[in-house]
Scaffold this active site. Structure first.
Site: not given
Ligand code: PEP
Ligand code: MG
Length: 578
Positions: A190, A297, A333, A432, A455-456, A466, A503
């Site tokens: 984050h 987010r 979201r 994801e 990311n996930d 991550r 995204c």
């Molecule tokens: C992701 O997981 O790629 C995503 C965009 O959501 P977050 O980073 O908020 O988990």
């Molecule tokens: Mg995510």
């Protein structure tokens, strides 16, 4: 001068004084303060002792009422320690003699004190746990003071911390934070996401950085090279100042692109949207030339405050974003939290494996009132513009159906109450989790759009946390398994005529732009500061070239090979920039 290497997660250079945030769960390093700051540290210490005493007295009184005065006596020992003149005297002496932070004075004195207890007969040795408990209590108050001061700064600083939780990051005084660096964290933690959104340089995964910095030290954060320099010499300052100016000039040169379309040399149009965390960021998406918001987010609405947001809080935040975007798309979201303080406070037992736990849509489907409050806010606000709703971390079609049913329920409730509601709001999911990616054709029958959350998706496909700096080199979107999943999602979208965007942070990385275009991606939702650079790249390539790149990449079997090939390609396209 000390040079530390970490993971550069947000580009740019900051040269600024440091503010260090300790963490009570980790060893407090010996950190010095200037002689003129010793009195200030003593005042902080006394404030923390007073606050600790007040908190523990209240606990003792509550325990006496509920459990009886005999049991409550355990806390009398804590109270005695907190007001013991000889112990407090030792804190003060250490502060004055060693010229260290109040945190270090407390930690070092309490550690010595605990050792003395351990050397005593059994009864006393047992009480060492109380000594640790009191140490943590005082440290919590001291660190709390620093955390609080970071929410209202009077001068520019770079923040250095062991780690920053999403709520700490959300509460930072953004007007004065020039950069961030943390011991922990990975490319998509984050801290990284927020730093990128704010356009401030950041480096994470520095291991023991905070142990070598004192508050007020001059620090260089080089987010491009992933380097932090503590107490730099004149030459390093000069070099980085010049590098920072070159970066700023490159950024400025991209400003002319703001109102131009993201279209390839052979005429293929691409949509560039922005990712935001706070309503105030909507303006920066437009300022950078983005044409809407592909990921809002909303969990930052929960993290920024002590209390759960009300329907009105939701309504106001979403209305502001939708109005600001004047009819451009805004994808909201729903709450995506898990394992943080916010969801833990609602759970009786902390989770051992939070990324596989009660996260995101799973959490929402178990906290229906809270979820419905958010959906009511979204649906009411959606009349103000072009909104869509996206569910995170969907793993099964049943979750999607349940969530969609809730939207219908909420819509009916609002109608019955005579509240105006939209006729239809597009509903989509984040893809994801590998399970969703593998079942994407089934999902396609029931959604209006997909957004690929790399990311996930990378974390769950490769089994790589991550946010963990120890495995950060393994976290890559260039792994062939990840690329196959992405390709399949894009294909399924094309086949079913369901819009697909991406995204995750991979979309903001210019190295992947050609490849993603070649795989058929036409909508990118990225950190607003990345929009000009990605637009420049798109305008510098042909789709034919992008397709060739994608075809070639799919024949490779290792991420290293893929990354080096993609780097070569991007250098050919824009030799002046890479
Ligand atoms: C992701 O997981 O790629 C995503 C965009 O959501 P977050 O980073 O908020 O988990
Ligand atoms: Mg995510």
């Amino acid at each position: 001068m000390e040079i530390k290497k970490g993971i550069g997660v947000s580009p740019g250079v900051a040269i600024c004084k440091a503010r260090v945030l300790d963490a009570e769960e980790f060893n407090i390093p010996q950190r010095h303060v200037k002689p003129e700051r010793v009195a200030e540290e003593a005042a902080r210490l006394h404030q923390a002792l007073e606050d600790s005493l007040r908190e523990r007295t209240a606990l003792r009184d509550r325990a006496a009422m509920r459990l009886g005065t005999e049991t409550a006596k355990i806390f009398d020992f804590h109270l005695a320690m907190l007001s013991d003149p000889s112990l407090v005297g030792k804190f003060e002496e250490t502060l004055a003699r060693e010229q260290v932070t109040a945190e270090y004075a407390v930690a070092s004195v309490m550690r010595a004190y605990a050792k003395d207890f351990l050397a005593m007969p059994e009864y006393f040795a047992e009480r060492v746990k109380d000594v640790y408990d009191v140490e943590r209590l005082i440290l919590r108050h001291l660190i709390g003071q620093t955390r609080e001061s970071l929410t209202k700064l009077t001068e520019d600083v770079v923040v250095l911390a062991h780690d920053l939780t999403p709520s700490q990051t959300a509460n930072l005084d953004r007007a004065h934070i020039r950069g961030m660096a943390t011991d922990a964290g990975g490319r998509t933690s984050h801290t990284a996401i927020v730093a990128r959104a704010l356009g401030i340089p950041a480096v994470v995964g520095l291991n023991d950085l905070t142990a070598s910095v004192n508050d007020g030290d001059l620090v260089i954060i080089d987010g491009n090279r992933g380097v932090v320099i503590v107490n730099p010499d004149e030459e390093a300052i000069d070099q980085h100042r010049q590098f920072g100016q070159r970066l700023a000039a490159f950024e400025q040169s991209l400003e002319v692109l703001r109102d131009l379309p993201a279209v390839t040399l052979d005429g293929h149009e691409v949509t560039l949207l922005g990712n935001i965390e706070f309503p105030s960021e909507a303006a920066s998406v437009l300022a950078r030339g983005g044409s809407g918001i592909g990921l809002y987010r909303t969990e930052f609405l929960y993290l920024g405050s002590e209390t759960e947001p009300t329907e009105e809080d939701h309504y106001q935040a979403y209305s502001r974003v939708l109005e600001e975007m004047q009819g451009r798309p805004v994808c909201i979201r729903t709450l995506d939290l898990g394992a943080d303080k916010y969801t833990q406070a609602r759970s009786p037992i902390p989770e051992r494996n939070p990324f596989l736990g009660l996260r995101s849509i799973r959490f929402c489907l178990q906290h229906l009132e809270m979820f419905k409050t958010q959906l009511r806010g979204i649906l009411r606000a959606s009349l103000k513009g072009n909104a869509s709703i996206m569910f995170p971390l969907v793993t099964t079609v049943m979750e999607l159906r349940q969530a969609k049913m809730l939207i219908r329920d909420v819509m009916e409730d609002l109608e019955e109450e005579g509240v105006e509601v939209p006729g239809d709001v597009p509903v989509g999911i984040m893809v994801e989790v590998p399970a969703a990616a593998l079942q994407v054709n089934q999902f396609a029958e029931e959604v209006d759009f997909f957004s690929i959350g790399t990311n996930d998706l990378i974390q769950y496909t490769l089994a790589v946390d991550r946010g963990n700096e120890r495995v950060a080199p393994l976290f890559t979107g260039a792994h062939p398994a990840v690329l196959h999943l992405i390709k399949d999602i894009i294909r399924a979208g094309q086949r079913h005529d369901v819009g697909v965007s991406l995204c995750g942070e991979m979309g903001s990385d210019p190295e992947f732009t050609l490849l993603l275009l070649g795989m058929g991606l036409r909508t990118f939702s990225i950190a607003p500061p990345a929009v000009p650079e990605i637009k420049k790249l798109i305008r510098s390539v042909t789709m034919e070239h992008a397709r060739q790149v994608a075809r070639r990449v799919m024949t490779f079997d290792s991420d290293k090979q893929i990354v080096s090939y993609l780097r070569d390609q991007i250098r050919q396209v824009l030799p002046e920039a890479y």
